[in-house]
Scaffold this active site. Structure first.
Site: not given
Ligand SMILES: NC(=O)c1ccc[n+]([C@@H]2O[C@H](COP(=O)([O-])OP(=O)(O)OC[C@H]3O[C@@H](n4cnc5c(N)ncnc54)[C@H](OP(=O)(O)O)[C@@H]3O)[C@@H](O)[C@H]2O)c1
Length: 280
Positions: A74, A44, A106, A49
């Site tokens: 996302k 994931d 998200h 990120y």
């Protein structure tokens, strides 16, 4: 590995590796590479990120068939079509793939029209085969209900904060009813399960099984038919978390963990998030 079948028939490994705060570069690369070596098949990540490139490289270097790995990423912010397409294509490039298994919005925007226009883009990705499943994240029941009024394709997943302090019983019951799979993020409460009352109760269960607190929490989520994505960049913990698949808790133990719920969030409340027009 156990699998969950999504509402479109796609099979998703029920346990995956979370990667939020796994830094781009050697940290994210080594974590994913090691996880794949010991049997994880579900990773994931998210545009937000900033580690998709390292994850893509680790997946490529693993030499495991692409079709045997489930990748979720996302979309960061809702935007116009051109920007959303650009963001999606950048994720594909970084992940070194031509499709993702699951693509998520998200965060909901406070403006339902914006959520719907993003969803239209997600529907087009699904129809084109570039996303094998599409879903949402951080959507409360009212966000889901509003979206479902106009969605042509029902989201397959809602990824939300869920752990012993926030067990999400009402949201899960609602999602089960409308055929959307709940996926838990922050399963270890970002470390909170190792403290205070949570620790006391969870440790008492862990001792009976010669297991760890993390394993008990992950096994609790798996028993509830929730998709679990604990994050770790530490090899011993990545392995420890994977071994939760072998742990089976009794109904009484599951109830003891359910009773820890206090509606406690360790992340942003989606109804009070900074995303979208927020009228005061
Ligand atoms: N959709 C969203 O908005 C959203 C939001 C947040 C998170 N997520 C996803 O959900 C994943 C998991 O959530 P999270 O990262 O927030 O938190 P988490 O999984 O609840 O906790 C991660 C923390 O626990 C530690 N840890 C992991 N396994 C452990 C073990 N066996 N024993 C002791 N400590 C352990 C990790 O440390 P080390 O890494 O140092 O080992 C890290 O500090 C994220 O990585 C991300 O993929 C999604």
């Amino acid at each position: 590995m156990t699998y969950i079948t999504l509402n479109n028939g796609l099979k998703m490994p029920q346990l995956g590796l979370g990667t939020f705060l796994a830094k781009d570069g050697s940290e994210a690369y080594e974590a994913v590479k090691y996880a794949l070596e010991i049997g994880y098949r579900h990773i994931d990540t998210a545009q937000m990120y900033f580690n998709e490139a390292s994850i893509g490289k680790a997946i490529k270097d693993s030499k495991i068939d692409r079709k045997d790995i489930f990748i979720t990423t996302k979309q960061r912010v809702h935007s116009n079509l051109e920007n959303m397409e650009k963001a999606f294509n950048e994720s594909l490039d970084k992940l070194q793939t031509d499709y993702v298994d699951l693509y998520l919005i998200h965060w909901p925007n406070h403006d339902p029209k914006i959520n719907l226009s993003s969803w239209r883009f997600f529907e087009s990705l699904y129809e084109s085969g570039k996303a094998k499943a599409i879903g949402i994240s951080n959507f409360q029941q009212h966000h889901v209900n509003t979206l479902l009024k106009d969605a042509k394709i029902r989201p397959m997943i809602n990824q939300v904060e869920c752990h012993p302090g926030l067990s999400q019983v009402p949201l899960k019951a609602f999602l089960d009813e409308v055929g959307i799979q709940l996926e838990s993020y922050g399963p270890l409460m970002r470390g909170g399960v190792f403290e205070g009352n949570y620790k006391e109760v969870l440790e008492s269960i862990a001792k009976k099984h010669d297991a760890s607190i993390a394993q008990v929490v992950i096994a609790w989520g798996l028993a509830r038919k929730i998709v679990m994505i604990p994050k770790s960049s530490t090899p011993e913990r990545i392995k420890e978390n994977f071994e939760s698949l072998k742990l089976k808790l009794s109904d009484d133990e599951i109830k003891m963990i359910n009773d820890l719920n206090r509606g406690k969030r360790v992340y942003t409340d989606p109804d009070n998030s900074p995303w979208g027009p927020y009228v005061i």
